[in-house]
Design a protein around this motif. Structure first.
Motif, PDB file in Angstrom:
ATOM      1  N   ASP A  28       0.761  -0.937   0.435  1.00 40.44           N
ATOM      2  CA  ASP A  28      -0.107  -0.217   0.476  1.00 40.44           C
ATOM      3  C   ASP A  28       0.600   1.378   0.013  1.00 40.44           C
ATOM      4  OD1 ASP A  28      -2.768   1.469   0.478  1.00 40.44           O
ATOM      5  OD2 ASP A  28      -1.966   2.292   2.192  1.00 40.44           O
ATOM      6  N   ALA A  29       2.197   1.019   0.748  1.00 40.91           N
ATOM      7  CA  ALA A  29       2.853   2.259   0.755  1.00 40.91           C
ATOM      8  C   ALA A  29       3.538   2.801  -0.363  1.00 40.91           C
ATOM      9  CB  ALA A  29       3.619   2.087   2.236  1.00 40.91           C
ATOM     10  N   ARG A  30       4.441   1.585  -0.876  1.00 42.02           N
ATOM     11  CA  ARG A  30       4.970   1.777  -2.058  1.00 42.02           C
ATOM     12  C   ARG A  30       4.443   2.140  -3.081  1.00 42.02           C
ATOM     13  NH1 ARG A  30       9.069  -3.117  -2.261  1.00 42.02           N
ATOM     14  NH2 ARG A  30       9.838  -2.681  -3.853  1.00 42.02           N
ATOM     15  N   VAL A  31       2.842   1.517  -3.427  1.00 44.21           N
ATOM     16  CA  VAL A  31       1.690   1.771  -4.570  1.00 44.21           C
ATOM     17  C   VAL A  31       1.711   3.432  -4.070  1.00 44.21           C
ATOM     18  CG1 VAL A  31      -0.394   1.392  -5.618  1.00 44.21           C
ATOM     19  CG2 VAL A  31       1.214  -0.231  -5.142  1.00 44.21           C
ATOM     20  N   THR A  32       1.258   3.852  -3.407  1.00 40.19           N
ATOM     21  CA  THR A  32       0.854   4.883  -3.173  1.00 40.19           C
ATOM     22  C   THR A  32       1.978   5.892  -3.126  1.00 40.19           C
ATOM     23  OG1 THR A  32      -0.613   4.923  -1.359  1.00 40.19           O
ATOM     24  CG2 THR A  32       0.011   6.810  -1.371  1.00 40.19           C
ATOM     25  N   ASP A  33       3.309   5.923  -3.079  1.00 39.11           N
ATOM     26  CA  ASP A  33       4.339   6.747  -3.655  1.00 39.11           C
ATOM     27  C   ASP A  33       4.975   6.345  -5.058  1.00 39.11           C
ATOM     28  OD1 ASP A  33       4.801   7.363  -0.883  1.00 39.11           O
ATOM     29  OD2 ASP A  33       6.905   5.552   0.263  1.00 39.11           O
ATOM     30  N   ALA A  34       4.327   5.786  -5.259  1.00 39.14           N
ATOM     31  CA  ALA A  34       4.474   4.959  -6.650  1.00 39.14           C
ATOM     32  C   ALA A  34       3.418   6.073  -7.714  1.00 39.14           C
ATOM     33  CB  ALA A  34       4.170   3.858  -7.306  1.00 39.14           C
ATOM     34  N   LEU A  35       2.573   6.150  -7.190  1.00 39.01           N
ATOM     35  CA  LEU A  35       1.396   7.224  -8.073  1.00 39.01           C
ATOM     36  C   LEU A  35       2.002   8.569  -8.179  1.00 39.01           C
ATOM     37  CD1 LEU A  35      -1.615   5.140  -7.425  1.00 39.01           C
ATOM     38  CD2 LEU A  35      -0.968   5.386  -9.652  1.00 39.01           C
ATOM     39  N   ALA A  36       2.017   9.000  -6.596  1.00 39.96           N
ATOM     40  CA  ALA A  36       2.702  10.327  -6.455  1.00 39.96           C
ATOM     41  C   ALA A  36       3.709  10.346  -7.713  1.00 39.96           C
ATOM     42  CB  ALA A  36       2.970  10.787  -5.276  1.00 39.96           C
ATOM     43  N   ALA A  37       4.787   9.768  -7.730  1.00 40.07           N
ATOM     44  CA  ALA A  37       5.834  10.367  -8.307  1.00 40.07           C
ATOM     45  C   ALA A  37       5.295  10.793 -10.071  1.00 40.07           C
ATOM     46  CB  ALA A  37       6.464   8.918  -8.011  1.00 40.07           C
ATOM     47  N   VAL A  38       4.342  10.101 -10.538  1.00 42.24           N
ATOM     48  CA  VAL A  38       3.884  10.406 -11.940  1.00 42.24           C
ATOM     49  C   VAL A  38       2.622  10.979 -12.113  1.00 42.24           C
ATOM     50  CG1 VAL A  38       5.289   7.616 -12.640  1.00 42.24           C
ATOM     51  CG2 VAL A  38       2.420   8.284 -11.664  1.00 42.24           C
ATOM     52  N   ASP A  39       2.501  11.840 -10.674  1.00 47.83           N
ATOM     53  CA  ASP A  39       1.647  12.165 -10.043  1.00 47.83           C
ATOM     54  C   ASP A  39      -0.216  11.815 -10.808  1.00 47.83           C
ATOM     55  OD1 ASP A  39       0.206  15.552 -10.334  1.00 47.83           O
ATOM     56  OD2 ASP A  39       0.735  15.847 -11.862  1.00 47.83           O
ATOM     57  N   LEU A  40      -0.355  10.801 -10.727  1.00 49.03           N
ATOM     58  CA  LEU A  40      -1.755  10.467 -10.617  1.00 49.03           C
ATOM     59  C   LEU A  40      -2.259   9.834  -9.049  1.00 49.03           C
ATOM     60  CD1 LEU A  40      -0.631   7.746 -13.792  1.00 49.03           C
ATOM     61  CD2 LEU A  40      -2.007   9.874 -13.569  1.00 49.03           C
ATOM     62  N   SER A  41      -1.662  10.594  -8.600  1.00 51.53           N
ATOM     63  CA  SER A  41      -3.211  10.194  -6.772  1.00 51.53           C
ATOM     64  C   SER A  41      -4.623  10.151  -6.777  1.00 51.53           C
ATOM     65  CB  SER A  41      -2.109  10.824  -5.495  1.00 51.53           C
ATOM     66  OG  SER A  41      -1.126  10.666  -5.465  1.00 51.53           O
ATOM     67  N   PRO A  42      -4.710  11.069  -7.689  1.00 52.15           N
ATOM     68  CA  PRO A  42      -6.541  11.340  -7.899  1.00 52.15           C
ATOM     69  C   PRO A  42      -6.813  10.140  -8.511  1.00 52.15           C
ATOM     70  CG  PRO A  42      -5.699  13.436  -8.075  1.00 52.15           C
ATOM     71  CD  PRO A  42      -3.710  12.127  -8.072  1.00 52.15           C
ATOM     72  N   HIS A  43      -6.618   9.899  -9.537  1.00 52.38           N
ATOM     73  CA  HIS A  43      -7.037   9.151 -10.864  1.00 52.38           C
ATOM     74  C   HIS A  43      -6.464   7.642 -10.224  1.00 52.38           C
ATOM     75  CE1 HIS A  43      -6.896  12.143 -13.561  1.00 52.38           C
ATOM     76  NE2 HIS A  43      -6.033  12.399 -13.054  1.00 52.38           N
ATOM     77  N   ALA A  44      -5.697   7.325  -8.874  1.00 50.25           N
ATOM     78  CA  ALA A  44      -6.083   5.998  -8.428  1.00 50.25           C
ATOM     79  C   ALA A  44      -6.690   4.761  -8.018  1.00 50.25           C
ATOM     80  CB  ALA A  44      -5.176   5.877  -6.884  1.00 50.25           C
ATOM     81  N   GLY A  45      -7.620   4.929  -8.438  1.00 54.88           N
ATOM     82  CA  GLY A  45      -9.239   4.646  -8.694  1.00 54.88           C
ATOM     83  C   GLY A  45      -9.963   3.950  -9.979  1.00 54.88           C
ATOM     84  N   GLN A  46      -9.402   4.854 -10.876  1.00 57.65           N
ATOM     85  CA  GLN A  46      -9.807   4.786 -12.200  1.00 57.65           C
ATOM     86  C   GLN A  46      -9.151   3.290 -13.352  1.00 57.65           C
ATOM     87  OE1 GLN A  46      -8.865   8.180 -14.070  1.00 57.65           O
ATOM     88  NE2 GLN A  46     -11.640   8.806 -13.568  1.00 57.65           N
TER      89      GLN A  46
END
Length: 223
Positions: free
Chosen positions: A123-141
């Protein structure tokens, strides 16, 4: 000298039969060391995608061999190949290859699940990876709700989330604006600085300028 993480030796690959047979790659040899960001450049049809597919073990050459570390891909067992995909290699294909029924977050999580990483760490690593590519708001899509550029960044996050020792990226900035492309290249360069061997196939001059070394392909031959 840094250890060689990837070696392709006299790689040849052709497609089709008879008069329609076409040689996509012709006796190409390549080495990539730890800490190196190697760019393979060339126009469309020059053999870049074929080369990366062979180096990733997703296709087999008609002649030649690929070694990742001490592992000869042609002689690898199923278990060795699985370990390679989940632990050593991160691959960003040109067509993204995202699982259509999984969300962006679930797609990025896949390598960690295959590797047996505990849920809290995943969970922590995926959160960081999505943030690194600026996709946190789209994680559930799911992928069909994302633009091509967003899908490309999901594929990049998936390739980097397990901090692989070898990264192969096929045109990773092709659908991105210049600012996002710079951010993507920063992430790939950071993996090289951390000791990974990174290979990027591209014809983008801004990406080529980031390389520690450049190999040029033309009509399936390297120079």
């Amino acid at each position: 000298m840094s250890a060689v993480r990837l070696r392709g030796e006299h790689l040849t690959r052709a497609f089709g039969a008879g008069t329609a047979r076409r040689t996509a790659l012709d006796d190409v040899s390549i080495e990539v060391a730890a800490g190196e960001l190697l760019v393979v450049r060339g126009p469309s049809g020059s053999g870049k995608t074929t080369l990366l597919t062979l180096l990733a073990g997703l296709d087999r050459p008609d002649a030649g061999r690929v070694r990742i570390g001490e592992l000869d891909l042609a002689a690898a067992s199923d278990a060795e190949a699985a370990q390679l995909r989940t632990g050593v290699l991160g691959f960003v294909p040109q067509e993204f290859a995202l699982a259509p029924l999984l969300s962006a977050r679930e797609n990025v999580e896949l390598p960690l699940r295959w590797a047996g990483v505990p849920a809290r760490e995943r969970d922590a690593r995926v959160t960081d990876a999505l943030a690194a590519v600026d996709l946190s708001p789209h994680a559930g899509q799911r992928p069909d709700r994302l633009s091509g550029g967003q899908q490309q960044r999901v594929a990049l996050a998936r390739a980097l989330v397990h901090e692989p020792e070898l990264v192969l990226a096929d045109e990773p900035t092709a659908q991105l604006d210049s600012a996002t492309a710079t951010r993507v290249m920063d992430l790939l360069a950071a993996r090289a600085v951390a000791g990974a061997a990174v290979v990027v196939a591209t014809h983008d001059p801004d990406v080529i300028a980031r390389a520690t070394r450049v190999v040029t392909l033309a009509d399936g031959r390297a120079s």
